[in-house]
Design an enzyme around this catalytic site. Structure first.
Site, PDB file in Angstrom:
ATOM      1  CE  LYS A   1     107.741  57.935  17.819  1.00 54.71           C
ATOM      2  NZ  LYS A   1     107.971  56.861  18.042  1.00 54.71           N
TER       3      LYS A   1
ATOM      4  CD  GLU B   1     103.297  54.711   2.968  1.00 56.96           C
ATOM      5  OE1 GLU B   1     104.232  55.433   3.401  1.00 56.96           O
ATOM      6  OE2 GLU B   1     103.220  53.439   2.996  1.00 56.96           O
TER       7      GLU B   1
ATOM      8  N   GLY C   1     104.517  54.103  17.565  1.00 62.64           N
ATOM      9  CA  GLY C   1     103.574  54.482  16.766  1.00 62.64           C
ATOM     10  C   GLY C   1     102.033  53.560  16.910  1.00 62.64           C
ATOM     11  NE  ARG C   2     104.379  47.741  17.700  1.00 65.12           N
ATOM     12  CZ  ARG C   2     105.639  48.284  17.301  1.00 65.12           C
ATOM     13  NH1 ARG C   2     105.531  49.152  16.458  1.00 65.12           N
ATOM     14  NH2 ARG C   2     106.814  47.657  17.963  1.00 65.12           N
TER      15      ARG C   2
ATOM     16  CD  GLU D   1     104.433  48.340  13.546  1.00 66.65           C
ATOM     17  OE1 GLU D   1     103.496  48.714  14.045  1.00 66.65           O
ATOM     18  OE2 GLU D   1     105.213  48.670  12.791  1.00 66.65           O
TER      19      GLU D   1
ATOM     20  CG  HIS E   1      76.534  33.049   8.354  1.00 69.11           C
ATOM     21  ND1 HIS E   1      75.417  31.947   8.512  1.00 69.11           N
ATOM     22  CD2 HIS E   1      76.221  33.849   9.651  1.00 69.11           C
ATOM     23  CE1 HIS E   1      74.854  32.458   9.551  1.00 69.11           C
ATOM     24  NE2 HIS E   1      75.147  33.379  10.386  1.00 69.11           N
TER      25      HIS E   1
ATOM     26  CE  LYS F   1     108.097  53.549   7.804  1.00 66.67           C
ATOM     27  NZ  LYS F   1     108.304  54.597   8.512  1.00 66.67           N
TER      28      LYS F   1
HETATM   29  O1  LIG Z   1     103.584  58.294  12.317  1.00 70.45           O
HETATM   30  P1  LIG Z   1     104.586  57.863  11.366  1.00 70.45           P
HETATM   31  O2  LIG Z   1     106.074  58.414  11.820  1.00 70.45           O
HETATM   32  O3  LIG Z   1     104.232  58.482  10.027  1.00 70.45           O
HETATM   33  O4  LIG Z   1     104.734  56.648  11.216  1.00 70.45           O
HETATM   34  C1  LIG Z   1     103.676  55.753  10.774  1.00 70.45           C
HETATM   35  C2  LIG Z   1     103.954  54.071  10.823  1.00 70.45           C
HETATM   36  O5  LIG Z   1     105.350  54.054  10.290  1.00 70.45           O
HETATM   37  C3  LIG Z   1     105.852  52.494  10.398  1.00 70.45           C
HETATM   38  O6  LIG Z   1     105.167  51.928   9.418  1.00 70.45           O
HETATM   39  C4  LIG Z   1     105.805  52.245  11.671  1.00 70.45           C
HETATM   40  O7  LIG Z   1     106.161  50.924  11.539  1.00 70.45           O
HETATM   41  C5  LIG Z   1     104.587  52.301  12.440  1.00 70.45           C
HETATM   42  O8  LIG Z   1     104.587  52.127  13.671  1.00 70.45           O
HETATM   43  C6  LIG Z   1     104.269  53.724  12.325  1.00 70.45           C
HETATM   44  O9  LIG Z   1     102.953  53.834  13.157  1.00 70.45           O
END
Ligand SMILES: O=P(O)(O)OC[C@H]1O[C@H](O)[C@H](O)[C@@H](O)[C@@H]1O
Length: 545
Positions: free
Chosen positions: A204, A210, A265-266, A351, A382, A510
């Site tokens: 986003k 990463e 994002g989530r 989150e 189990h 971050k």
């Molecule tokens: O989609 P991006 O901008 O790369 O973000 C990826 C992720 O980054 C962070 O960890 C946020 O807390 C997440 O909610 C998000 O989905």
């Protein structure tokens, strides 16, 4: 003190829960409890009768929700009010699954139209790739998708694709890379052929370390395998709300799918972030997923609180966290395809509701989001179910099972169902000392040994669970199920008056990570941080290759 915990309904509920009878007694005194405490919506059936609640509990819970003005908060979200106050954003993932004819205005723009246009762009792309018209740099069809993203830009597409495995087209396979650990991408790329591999970079913000690092490594691999810089456009597409940054990074402008800052994002799998899902199951099935979620949205927005499935589930979670000191909640999927769902709900809920101040910055005086965890049944029976039955912590559980299997084979499904229902029963009723002793009646143990063993076999019961059933796991029912949990999360956050839509804790990680990165590559040993951080950084500096 927050207003919430000072309210009459809250205080009355507190006193009431302390005096409530064991669930066994509640079942004995109301043989119709299953009928009274179950409901259906959007292809899902919810049995909530195995909860620590009677009529009075329910009515007090609904009063707590009313006191917190839950209904008007639901409206505010659907209407696009700026409910993510710290980031000054509307929260409109519901617009991503709105019907095309709906109109949702945000800053003078009908965002449903933008969503529809992006879906059309997705459809053209999905058609091109699955028909084989989209060719790789040597003219071959695409056979493998590698989706690169993390957090919400990873887990949703991965878990939904996994859940809808029976709907995959035969032509394509998909691989997900999230972790910055090189072992992840190296292992994923090993068996792939660059000529037939397409990368989807999902971010986003287009600023996540990463994802950027993994995409650069994917691009290097592509070139090493024989692709040229000019061929990158045939093999790399991106989904992002930061189109400028994606173009600057080298993604062809025609290969960028937009998303918007009003989607967290989530909550983004319903947007073009869901492109891997659409490629695997086809656009019709992707639209069915959206339609199931939209149905749940309508239910959530328009059903009175007392019959509203996400409200009921949210209130139970609040009941256990705030009034019974439960600190975790387990999600148990009795369906192999849904094995990833607990991890998805974990991200969604933790989150969103892992917060400790209310909207105006006041520290909360009650617990907020619990730890969400879980796994697939019957495997967990189990292992960790032991703690559910006899541990000291109260852990409310959700059992989720489709009534029909995608793989009807012999007695498998009936056995699966018997385990699922048997577990909810055992958790609810437990086993008394007298019952345990009776079970040992025929054993050869001495009387005092029987008494000790019986004590070990006692299960208090009164352990709450919800059971969610659906006829079959389909894109439609899965859409409804995920939206149910999204709204369940919303209900709790709204009552606690926290912001369920920011994530400052993650942001701090971050920032500090970047600071440490600089120190790891600095010329001199780290000396300015705490001695543990300095020590770890310096050990790494000495050993790194
Ligand atoms: O989609 P991006 O901008 O790369 O973000 C990826 C992720 O980054 C962070 O960890 C946020 O807390 C997440 O909610 C998000 O989905």
């Amino acid at each position: 003190m927050t207003e919430l915990t000072q309210g009459t309904a809250w205080k009355t509920l507190k006193a009431h829960t302390e005096g409530l009878a064991h669930m066994r007694t509640l079942f004995e005194s109301d043989t119709q409890r299953f009928d009274h405490m179950s409901t259906s919506a959007c292809g899902l059936f919810l049995d909530y009768s195995k909860n620590r609640a009677d009529k009075e509990t329910m009515s007090l819970l609904f009063s707590v929700a009313e006191d917190a003005q839950l209904e008007s908060k639901i409206k505010a979200m659907f209407n696009g009010e700026m409910i993510n106050t710290t980031e000054k954003r509307a929260v409109l993932h519901t617009a991503l699954r709105a019907k095309p004819e709906q109109e949702i205005m945000l800053n003078g723009v009908n965002i449903v139209q933008e969503v529809q246009e992006t879906q059309q762009q997705m459809e053209l792309f999905v058609d091109a790739v699955s028909s084989g018209n989209w060719k790789g740099y040597t003219g071959k069809k695409i056979t493998d998708i590698v989706s690169i993203g993390i957090g919400g830009s990873f887990l949703g597409p991965k878990i939904v694709s996994q859940a809808l495995r029976p709907y995959w087209s035969k032509q394509l396979n998909c691989h997900f890379v999230a972790n910055v650990d090189a072992s992840s991408i190296v292992e994923k790329l090993k068996p792939l052929n660059a000529e037939t591999t397409l990368f989807i970079m999902s971010s986003k913000s287009f600023g996540t370390q990463e994802t950027l690092t993994n995409t650069l490594s994917a691009k290097d691999w592509f070139i090493e395998q024989g692709g040229s810089q000019a061929d990158v456009a045939k093999h790399f597409v991106a989904v992002t709300s930061n189109v400028a940054k994606a173009t600057e990074f080298g993604i062809d402008a025609d290969n960028i799918f937009p998303m918007w800052d009003w989607v967290g994002g989530r909550y983004s799998l319903w947007s073009a972030i869901g492109l891997p899902i659409a490629l695997l199951i086809g656009m019709d099935n992707f639209r069915a997923l959206l339609s199931g979620a939209n149905e749940m949205d309508q239910h959530f927005a328009n059903t009175p609180l007392s019959e509203n499935m996400p409200v009921i589930m949210g209130l139970f979670s609040l009941l256990y966290g705030n009034f019974h000191d439960a600190q975790s909640h387990v999600v148990l999927t009795y369906d192999h395809y849904l094995r990833g769902l607990p991890a998805y709900f974990q991200q969604l809920d933790m989150e969103s509701n892992g917060k400790s101040v209310t909207l105006d910055g006041t520290e909360v005086d009650h617990s907020t989001g619990p730890v969400i965890w879980g796994g697939e049944g019957t495997n967990g029976q189990h292992a960790y179910h032991q703690l559910l039955h006899q541990g000291t912590a109260l852990i409310p559980a959700d059992f989720i099972m489709p009534l029909q299997s995608h793989n009807p084979l012999g007695e498998h499904h009936v056995q699966l169902a018997s385990n699922c229902f048997g577990q909810t029963q055992a958790l609810m009723q437990g086993r008394s000392y007298e019952e345990a002793l009776k079970e040992l009646a025929d054993s050869k143990l001495a009387a005092d040994e029987k008494s000790v063993i019986a004590k070990h076999k006692v299960m208090q019961g009164n352990k709450p669970s919800n059971t969610i059933l659906m006829d079959k796991l389909t894109p439609q029912t899965l859409g409804a199920l995920i939206a149910l949990y999204e709204h369940r999360t919303f209900v709790q956050g709204a009552i606690w008056q926290i912001n369920s839509f920011d994530q400052w804790g993650v942001e701090l990680g971050k920032t500090l990570g970047n600071d440490v990165l600089d120190r790891l590559s600095a010329e001199n040993d780290a000396t300015e941080l705490d001695c543990s951080s300095n020590g770890l950084i310096n050990m790494f500096r000495q050993k790194k290759i």
